[in-house]
Design a protein around this motif. Structure first.
Motif, PDB file in Angstrom:
ATOM      1  N   LEU A 143       0.825  -1.207   0.000  1.00 37.37           N
ATOM      2  CA  LEU A 143       0.000   0.000   0.000  1.00 37.37           C
ATOM      3  C   LEU A 143       0.860   1.259   0.000  1.00 37.37           C
ATOM      4  CD1 LEU A 143      -2.890  -0.763   2.501  1.00 37.37           C
ATOM      5  CD2 LEU A 143      -3.027  -0.560   0.021  1.00 37.37           C
ATOM      6  N   LYS A 144       1.973   1.214   0.716  1.00 40.45           N
ATOM      7  CA  LYS A 144       2.840   2.383   0.789  1.00 40.45           C
ATOM      8  C   LYS A 144       3.484   2.721  -0.548  1.00 40.45           C
ATOM      9  CE  LYS A 144       3.993   2.040   5.671  1.00 40.45           C
ATOM     10  NZ  LYS A 144       5.072   1.820   6.637  1.00 40.45           N
ATOM     11  N   THR A 145       3.638   1.751  -1.418  1.00 37.70           N
ATOM     12  CA  THR A 145       4.282   2.012  -2.704  1.00 37.70           C
ATOM     13  C   THR A 145       3.292   2.297  -3.821  1.00 37.70           C
ATOM     14  OG1 THR A 145       4.332  -0.334  -3.273  1.00 37.70           O
ATOM     15  CG2 THR A 145       6.253   0.570  -2.134  1.00 37.70           C
ATOM     16  N   ARG A 146       2.027   2.073  -3.586  1.00 37.43           N
ATOM     17  CA  ARG A 146       1.017   2.269  -4.623  1.00 37.43           C
ATOM     18  C   ARG A 146       0.239   3.543  -4.338  1.00 37.43           C
ATOM     19  NH1 ARG A 146      -3.782  -1.863  -4.871  1.00 37.43           N
ATOM     20  NH2 ARG A 146      -3.062  -1.821  -2.757  1.00 37.43           N
ATOM     21  N   ILE A 147       0.326   4.491  -5.232  1.00 31.33           N
ATOM     22  CA  ILE A 147      -0.397   5.742  -5.067  1.00 31.33           C
ATOM     23  C   ILE A 147      -1.241   5.976  -6.303  1.00 31.33           C
ATOM     24  CG2 ILE A 147      -0.221   8.237  -4.842  1.00 31.33           C
ATOM     25  CD1 ILE A 147       2.357   7.856  -3.372  1.00 31.33           C
ATOM     26  N   MET A 148      -2.489   6.327  -6.096  1.00 33.10           N
ATOM     27  CA  MET A 148      -3.367   6.679  -7.196  1.00 33.10           C
ATOM     28  C   MET A 148      -3.754   8.141  -7.039  1.00 33.10           C
ATOM     29  SD  MET A 148      -5.517   3.151  -7.242  1.00 33.10           S
ATOM     30  CE  MET A 148      -5.243   2.733  -5.526  1.00 33.10           C
ATOM     31  N   LYS A 149      -3.956   8.805  -8.141  1.00 36.50           N
ATOM     32  CA  LYS A 149      -4.231  10.235  -8.137  1.00 36.50           C
ATOM     33  C   LYS A 149      -5.621  10.496  -8.715  1.00 36.50           C
ATOM     34  CE  LYS A 149      -2.106  14.533  -9.671  1.00 36.50           C
ATOM     35  NZ  LYS A 149      -0.971  15.111 -10.415  1.00 36.50           N
ATOM     36  N   LEU A 184      -4.436  12.303  -3.516  1.00 37.35           N
ATOM     37  CA  LEU A 184      -3.816  10.995  -3.685  1.00 37.35           C
ATOM     38  C   LEU A 184      -4.505  10.022  -2.743  1.00 37.35           C
ATOM     39  CD1 LEU A 184      -0.073  12.093  -3.569  1.00 37.35           C
ATOM     40  CD2 LEU A 184      -1.470  11.716  -5.588  1.00 37.35           C
ATOM     41  N   TYR A 185      -4.589   8.768  -3.166  1.00 40.24           N
ATOM     42  CA  TYR A 185      -5.191   7.748  -2.318  1.00 40.24           C
ATOM     43  C   TYR A 185      -4.511   6.412  -2.590  1.00 40.24           C
ATOM     44  CZ  TYR A 185      -7.931   6.667  -6.513  1.00 40.24           C
ATOM     45  OH  TYR A 185      -8.315   6.344  -7.785  1.00 40.24           O
ATOM     46  N   ALA A 186      -4.603   5.513  -1.626  1.00 35.51           N
ATOM     47  CA  ALA A 186      -3.876   4.251  -1.722  1.00 35.51           C
ATOM     48  C   ALA A 186      -4.729   3.069  -2.174  1.00 35.51           C
ATOM     49  CB  ALA A 186      -3.228   3.913  -0.370  1.00 35.51           C
ATOM     50  N   ARG A 187      -6.046   3.148  -1.961  1.00 32.71           N
ATOM     51  CA  ARG A 187      -6.913   2.016  -2.315  1.00 32.71           C
ATOM     52  C   ARG A 187      -8.201   2.518  -2.946  1.00 32.71           C
ATOM     53  NH1 ARG A 187      -7.974  -1.006   3.026  1.00 32.71           N
ATOM     54  NH2 ARG A 187      -8.367   1.094   3.705  1.00 32.71           N
ATOM     55  N   PRO A 188      -8.796   1.720  -3.815  1.00 34.86           N
ATOM     56  CA  PRO A 188     -10.072   2.123  -4.418  1.00 34.86           C
ATOM     57  C   PRO A 188     -11.164   2.415  -3.391  1.00 34.86           C
ATOM     58  CG  PRO A 188      -9.146   0.282  -5.633  1.00 34.86           C
ATOM     59  CD  PRO A 188      -8.287   0.475  -4.409  1.00 34.86           C
TER      60      PRO A 188
END
Length: 117
Positions: free
Chosen positions: A17-23, A65-69
């Motif tokens: 989760l720490k390495t995956r960032i969605m914008k 930015l968010y980490a999960r859908p």
């Protein structure tokens, strides 16, 4: 023995989760003043795995930015609840942290390599 395995799996998931960032770049309805901006900041800051980059009042835009859908869904639901529903949204899914570090630095002043959560 089972607890150790579960703990290792959990740590792996957290590291992922720490390495995956969605914008997300969301166009909000009824965003008019600085007070509206404060309400959005206050309410969205309570959502884990979400970091607000910018709220542009003139263009009715929220960049975050968010980490999960599920985090995006929580933000969407909260914005609707407080009276600023998302009219349209552009999502960049499945990117890694390194791809957005430049965007983060330019838009919010966060230092490269600094955790965003």
């Amino acid at each position: 023995m089972t607890c150790i395995i579960l703990k290792q799996q959990t740590l792996t998931y957290i590291e992922e989760l720490k390495t995956r960032i969605m914008k997300a770049m969301a166009n909000l309805q009824d965003l008019k003043c600085d007070e509206d901006k404060k309400v959005i900041l206050r309410n969205l800051s309570r959502i884990m795995d979400l970091r607000i980059i910018d709220i542009d009042i003139e263009n009715n835009m929220l960049h975050f930015l968010y980490a999960r859908p599920i985090t995006f869904q929580k933000a969407k639901k909260e914005l609707l609840r407080i009276g600023f529903p998302i009219q349209s949204c552009k999502l960049n899914k499945g990117r890694t942290k390194g791809r957005y570090e430049k965007d983060i630095i330019q838009s919010s002043g966060v230092q490269a390599g600094a955790p965003w959560w």
